[in-house]
Design an enzyme around this catalytic site. Structure first.
Site, PDB file in Angstrom:
ATOM      1  N   TYR A 134       0.850  -1.197   0.000  1.00 35.16           N
ATOM      2  CA  TYR A 134       0.000   0.000   0.000  1.00 35.16           C
ATOM      3  C   TYR A 134       0.882   1.242   0.000  1.00 35.16           C
ATOM      4  O   TYR A 134       1.882   1.287  -0.699  1.00 35.16           O
ATOM      5  CB  TYR A 134      -0.983  -0.047   1.178  1.00 35.16           C
ATOM      6  CG  TYR A 134      -2.161   0.864   0.934  1.00 35.16           C
ATOM      7  CD1 TYR A 134      -2.993   0.656  -0.168  1.00 35.16           C
ATOM      8  CD2 TYR A 134      -2.420   1.962   1.752  1.00 35.16           C
ATOM      9  CE1 TYR A 134      -4.054   1.501  -0.437  1.00 35.16           C
ATOM     10  CE2 TYR A 134      -3.486   2.807   1.492  1.00 35.16           C
ATOM     11  CZ  TYR A 134      -4.298   2.575   0.390  1.00 35.16           C
ATOM     12  OH  TYR A 134      -5.342   3.416   0.127  1.00 35.16           O
ATOM     13  N   ARG A 162      -9.607  10.976  -7.258  1.00 32.31           N
ATOM     14  CA  ARG A 162      -8.689  11.686  -6.353  1.00 32.31           C
ATOM     15  C   ARG A 162      -7.876  10.647  -5.592  1.00 32.31           C
ATOM     16  O   ARG A 162      -8.166  10.327  -4.443  1.00 32.31           O
ATOM     17  CB  ARG A 162      -9.469  12.579  -5.385  1.00 32.31           C
ATOM     18  CG  ARG A 162      -8.634  13.656  -4.714  1.00 32.31           C
ATOM     19  CD  ARG A 162      -8.867  13.716  -3.232  1.00 32.31           C
ATOM     20  NE  ARG A 162      -8.488  12.474  -2.572  1.00 32.31           N
ATOM     21  CZ  ARG A 162      -8.661  12.248  -1.275  1.00 32.31           C
ATOM     22  NH1 ARG A 162      -9.261  13.131  -0.527  1.00 32.31           N
ATOM     23  NH2 ARG A 162      -8.285  11.104  -0.718  1.00 32.31           N
ATOM     24  N   LYS A 219      -6.006  -1.896  -0.727  1.00 33.03           N
ATOM     25  CA  LYS A 219      -6.791  -1.798   0.502  1.00 33.03           C
ATOM     26  C   LYS A 219      -7.345  -3.161   0.899  1.00 33.03           C
ATOM     27  O   LYS A 219      -7.369  -3.522   2.082  1.00 33.03           O
ATOM     28  CB  LYS A 219      -7.949  -0.806   0.309  1.00 33.03           C
ATOM     29  CG  LYS A 219      -7.568   0.652   0.592  1.00 33.03           C
ATOM     30  CD  LYS A 219      -7.607   0.942   2.077  1.00 33.03           C
ATOM     31  CE  LYS A 219      -6.947   2.274   2.410  1.00 33.03           C
ATOM     32  NZ  LYS A 219      -7.857   3.392   2.514  1.00 33.03           N
ATOM     33  N   GLU A 245     -13.715   4.789  -1.680  1.00 40.80           N
ATOM     34  CA  GLU A 245     -12.294   5.132  -1.548  1.00 40.80           C
ATOM     35  C   GLU A 245     -11.869   6.104  -2.638  1.00 40.80           C
ATOM     36  O   GLU A 245     -12.092   5.866  -3.832  1.00 40.80           O
ATOM     37  CB  GLU A 245     -11.444   3.857  -1.643  1.00 40.80           C
ATOM     38  CG  GLU A 245      -9.984   4.062  -1.332  1.00 40.80           C
ATOM     39  CD  GLU A 245      -9.728   4.321   0.142  1.00 40.80           C
ATOM     40  OE1 GLU A 245      -8.727   4.993   0.457  1.00 40.80           O
ATOM     41  OE2 GLU A 245     -10.516   3.839   0.975  1.00 40.80           O
ATOM     42  N   ASP A 246     -11.268   7.202  -2.246  1.00 38.22           N
ATOM     43  CA  ASP A 246     -10.591   8.143  -3.144  1.00 38.22           C
ATOM     44  C   ASP A 246     -11.494   8.682  -4.249  1.00 38.22           C
ATOM     45  O   ASP A 246     -11.097   8.751  -5.430  1.00 38.22           O
ATOM     46  CB  ASP A 246      -9.335   7.488  -3.739  1.00 38.22           C
ATOM     47  CG  ASP A 246      -8.202   7.451  -2.720  1.00 38.22           C
ATOM     48  OD1 ASP A 246      -8.432   7.871  -1.570  1.00 38.22           O
ATOM     49  OD2 ASP A 246      -7.095   6.998  -3.055  1.00 38.22           O
ATOM     50  N   ASP A 274     -13.864   5.612   3.650  1.00 39.86           N
ATOM     51  CA  ASP A 274     -12.643   5.523   4.440  1.00 39.86           C
ATOM     52  C   ASP A 274     -11.912   6.858   4.516  1.00 39.86           C
ATOM     53  O   ASP A 274     -11.324   7.185   5.537  1.00 39.86           O
ATOM     54  CB  ASP A 274     -11.714   4.453   3.865  1.00 39.86           C
ATOM     55  CG  ASP A 274     -10.490   4.234   4.741  1.00 39.86           C
ATOM     56  OD1 ASP A 274     -10.668   4.031   5.954  1.00 39.86           O
ATOM     57  OD2 ASP A 274      -9.370   4.272   4.221  1.00 39.86           O
ATOM     58  N   ASP A 275     -11.945   7.645   3.447  1.00 43.10           N
ATOM     59  CA  ASP A 275     -11.258   8.937   3.458  1.00 43.10           C
ATOM     60  C   ASP A 275     -11.878   9.878   4.487  1.00 43.10           C
ATOM     61  O   ASP A 275     -11.170  10.642   5.146  1.00 43.10           O
ATOM     62  CB  ASP A 275     -11.323   9.587   2.075  1.00 43.10           C
ATOM     63  CG  ASP A 275     -10.708   8.707   1.004  1.00 43.10           C
ATOM     64  OD1 ASP A 275      -9.533   8.338   1.148  1.00 43.10           O
ATOM     65  OD2 ASP A 275     -11.408   8.366   0.043  1.00 43.10           O
ATOM     66  N   ASN A 320      -0.466  11.338   2.128  1.00 41.23           N
ATOM     67  CA  ASN A 320       0.225  10.252   1.435  1.00 41.23           C
ATOM     68  C   ASN A 320       0.325  10.588  -0.043  1.00 41.23           C
ATOM     69  O   ASN A 320      -0.518  11.311  -0.577  1.00 41.23           O
ATOM     70  CB  ASN A 320      -0.567   8.940   1.597  1.00 41.23           C
ATOM     71  CG  ASN A 320      -0.367   8.315   2.958  1.00 41.23           C
ATOM     72  OD1 ASN A 320       0.741   8.215   3.441  1.00 41.23           O
ATOM     73  ND2 ASN A 320      -1.452   7.898   3.585  1.00 41.23           N
TER      74      ASN A 320
END
Length: 605
Positions: free
Chosen positions: A127, A180, A198, A269-270, A292-293, A442
Site C-alpha cells: 500500500y 482523487r 486496501k 475510496e478516493d 474511508d477517506d 500520502n
C-alpha cells in the site's frame, strides 16, 4: 475451502432474462468443481488452492502432483524466507511490488503469510507509499485482471459484471472512480490499484478471507491529460462525464450491488471531495457502506488525538486545532474530533469553535468572498471581524494552536517557521507542554514535513503522527545530555478500516452507523500495551495491527447491536454477554482467515 470454486471451464451458453428494472440479466451456467476434486495443474494454477512446496507426500500422490513440483517439502516459514530474499534483491519498490503481486497470483496463503509476518517491511510495498507509484503506472504495469472494471459505457450490464466475479458471495468491496487518488489527483482507471491494495490489508490486518474481497473501479473517463494521451491507458479515453451523469451511474451501481450482493459491505475510496461527501450522505442510511477517506481517516486520527492530548499536558478545554487541508479527509477528520468534544460535554457550537480550517486560499471564513464548497461551510469562521488570513503562518500567529494537522497533499507545507510558531504557541501556555503535529498526507512525496524535521524544529517535544511511515530518529536536541531516540507514529487507516469492516460483517450490520465509526476510534486508542505507552506512542506497533483489529471489530459489533442495526440473533448476544468480551473475541478469532503451514518444516519426501 468454503463453498465451491469455479474452474477454468465455463459454459459459454448463457441465458438472458429481463429483470424488474428492465436490465438484461446474464445467468451463468458455470461448472463448479470442489477443491478436493481438483488435481494436477488445476490445483497449481488456482492460487486459493495452491500450497506450493507445502503439499505433503500423500497430497502430491492423491492430487496427481508428483513430478510437477521439486522434491523438497517446505513449511511456509521456509517459503517466506525465500520470498523475502527475492524481495531484497529487487532494486526498486515497484519491482518489489510486482514480485509480491506474482506471489499473490500463484499462492494466496503464502502471500498473506508473508505479508502478515513481515507487515512493517511489506505494507509500504503493498500500500502506501508504493501504491501511489503503482497507480501512476498501472496501465503500463498491467499483466492480469485483479478487479472488476465497470465502465459507464456498460452501465446497463452492471449486474452481469458483478455476477462475473469469481466469488458468489463477497463480504467486502472497495470501490473508487479514481478521481482523487491519494494526493495524486485524477488517475482514472489506474486508481484501481488503491482498491486492490486496501483489500489486501483487509485480509492481512483483519483476517477477512481473500476469496471474500471484491476490488472495483468505476470508469467514468478521466480529466488527466497524461492518461488521455497514453497509448497504453486501459480506461475510457474521454473526459469525465458530467457530475449528474456520474451520480446516475453511482445510483445504478449501488442499486445493483444491493440486488446482487445484499450482504456485502461497500467501502468508498478516493472519490474527489464533493462526490465523497455526497455519496456518503446519499447512501449511508440505505446501504451497508462507509467512506474511508472521511470516516476511516477521521477515526484513526481521533484515536491518535485521544492519546496525544493525554501526552501534551494541554488541557482539553485549551486545545485549539488548525487543519491545513479542507477536502474530504480534512473535514471528515475535523468532524470526527468535534464528536470527541461533544461527548465530553461541549455543545456542538463550542466544539466546532476549536477548529480553524485552511485551504489554498487561506483561512476558511464565511466572508472570504469566494464560493465555498458545501462541505467547507460547516467549519467556516465568522469571528474573524472581516480580516482574512491568506497564509498558514498568519493563521498560526492568529490562532496560537496546540495542534496542527496536515491533509493538504502538499510536500513541505509545514515549514520550519510554521512548526516553530506552533511550538512557541504551546510553550506560552506553561512548561512541560508539547505540540501535536500530524502531517498525514500520502504518499511520502506529499508529506507536509518529515519526522526528522518535526523533532529538530520542536527540540524533541513534538507528538508526531504521519500518514506514511518514517524511521525512528536519534539525535541530540536541546539540553539533553546525549543522543535520544525518538519514535514516530503512523496514523495509517489500516488501524481502523479493516476492523470496522470486519465488525460490520460479523455483526451482520444493516448499515454502518456514526457510533460504530466513533467506537472504532475509541477501541483503537485503548489497544496500546505498556511498552508502547512507555515509548510515548499513540498507536500500537504495526506488528500488532491484527490484535488491534480484533478489538476494534469486537467493539464495533457491540456498537452495531446498541444501535439496533445488528441482524444477529439475540440468543447469540445474550450468550456472549454472559461470558463477557472473551466469548465475543473468541467468536471473532474463529471466523477470520489465518494462513497456516500445511507441512511439517522437518518433513521430507
Amino acid at each position: 475451502m468454503e463453498g465451491a470454486m469455479k474452474t477454468a471451464a465455463q459454459d459459454q451458453h448463457r441465458g438472458y432474462a429481463q429483470d424488474h428494472l428492465g436490465e438484461v440479466k446474464q445467468h451463468h451456467a458455470t461448472e463448479y468443481i470442489h477443491q478436493s476434486q481438483a488435481s494436477g495443474f488445476q490445483v497449481l494454477r488456482e492460487p486459493l488452492w495452491n500450497k506450493g512446496l507445502s503439499f505433503t507426500p500423500e497430497e502430491r500422490v492423491s492430487k496427481n502432483l508428483t513430478g510437477l513440483l521439486p522434491h523438497a517439502m517446505e513449511s511456509h516459514e521456509t517459503q517466506c524466507a525465500r520470498a523475502m530474499k527475492m524481495i531484497q534483491t529487487r532494486q526498486s519498490n515497484i519491482d518489489k511490488y510486482l514480485y509480491l503481486s506474482t506471489v499473490k497470483g500463484q499462492n494466496t496463503d503464502l502471500f498473506y503469510r508473508l505479508l502478515m509476518d513481515n507487515i512493517r517491511d511489506l505494507m509500504p510495498l503493498v500500500y502506501t507509499p508504493t501504491i501511489g507509484d503503482v497507480c501512476l503506472q498501472y496501465s503500463s504495469l498491467y499483466t492480469r485482471p485483479e478487479a472488476l472494471y465497470i465502465s459507464i459505457k456498460q452501465r446497463k450490464s452492471i449486474r452481469t459484471m458483478l455476477r462475473n466475479w469469481s466469488c458468489p458471495n463477497p463480504e467486502i468491496c472497495v470501490v473508487t472512480d479514481g478521481s482523487r487518488i491519494l494526493g495524486l489527483g485524477d488517475l482514472g482507471v489506474n486508481g484501481v490499484g488503491i482498491s486492490i491494495g486496501k483489500l489486501a490489508l483487509y485480509t492481512a490486518a483483519a483476517g477477512i478471507h481473500p476469496e471474500k474481497t471484491l476490488p472495483i473501479v468505476l470508469d467514468c473517463g478521466t480529466d488527466n491529460e497524461t492518461n488521455l494521451k497514453d497509448p497504453l491507458y486501459l480506461g475510457l479515453r474521454q473526459k469525465r462525464v458530467a457530475k449528474e451523469v456520474q451520480q446516475e451511474f453511482m445510483d445504478e451501481f449501488m442499486e445493483a450491488v444491493q440486488d446482487v450482493y445484499p450482504d456485502m459491505v461497500v467501502q468508498f475510496e478516493d472519490f474527489e471531495s464533493e462526490k465523497a461527501f455526497n455519496y456518503l450522505d446519499r447512501y449511508r442510511n440505505t446501504h451497508k457502506c462507509f467512506n474511508d477517506d472521511i470516516q476511516g481517516t477521521g477515526a484513526v486520527v481521533l484515536a491518535g488525538y485521544i492519546g496525544a492530548v493525554g501526552l501534551s499536558a494541554v488541557p482539553v478545554e485549551e486545545q485549539r486545532l488548525v487543519f491545513m487541508g479542507a477536502g474530504s479527509a480534512g473535514v471528515g477528520v475535523a468532524k470526527q474530533l468535534v464528536e470527541y468534544y461533544t461527548r465530553r460535554g461541549l455543545s456542538e457550537a463550542e466544539a466546532r469553535d476549536k477548529f480553524w480550517l485552511v485551504d489554498t486560499k487561506g483561512l476558511v471564513t464565511k466572508d472570504r468572498g469566494d464560493n465555498l464548497a458545501e462541505h467547507k461551510k460547516y467549519f467556516a469562521r465568522t469571528d474573524n471581524n472581516g480580516q482574512q488570513f491568506r497564509t498558514l503562518e498568519e493563521v498560526i500567529e492568529y490562532v496560537k494552536p496546540s495542534a496542527l494537522v496536515g491533509l493538504t497533499a502538499t510536500f513541505g507545507v509545514f515549514t520550519e517557521p510554521v512548526v516553530r510558531a506552533l511550538k512557541a504557541s504551546v510553550d506560552a501556555g506553561g512548561p512541560g507542554r508539547r505540540p501535536i503535529l500530524f502531517p498525514l498526507s500520502n504518499p511520502l512525496t506529499k508529506a507536509e514535513c518529515t519526522f526528522e524535521q518535526a523533532v529538530q524544529w520542536t527540540d524533541g517535544t513534538v507528538i508526531f503522527a504521519s500518514g506514511s511511515p518514517f524511521q525512528s530518529f536519534t539525535t541530540k536536541v536541546g539540553d539533553a545530555a546525549g543522543p535520544v531516540t525518538y519514535h514516530p507514529n503512523q496514523g495509517n487507516n489500516v488501524y481502523v478500516f479493516p476492523g470496522l469492516g470486519l465488525g460490520a460483517i460479523l455483526a451482520k450490520a444493516s448499515r454502518v452507523t456514526d457510533d460504530m465509526v466513533y467506537t472504532s476510534a475509541e477501541a483503537l486508542a485503548g489497544t496500546l500495551n505498556s511498552e508502547e505507552v512507555r515509548k510515548g506512542l499513540i498507536y500500537p506497533r504495526i506488528e500488532r495491527v491484527r490484535d488491534a483489529s480484533v478489538v476494534v471489530a469486537r467493539e464495533v459489533m457491540k456498537a452495531a447491536r446498541r444501535g439496533g442495526v445488528s441482524d444477529l440473533p439475540e440468543t447469540m448476544w445474550n450468550e456472549w454477554e454472559e461470558w463477557g468480551d472473551v466469548a465475543l473475541t473468541t467468536y471473532i478469532k474463529q471466523n477470520i482467515y489465518d494462513p497456516v503451514c500445511f507441512a511439517d518444516a522437518k518433513g521430507r519426501l
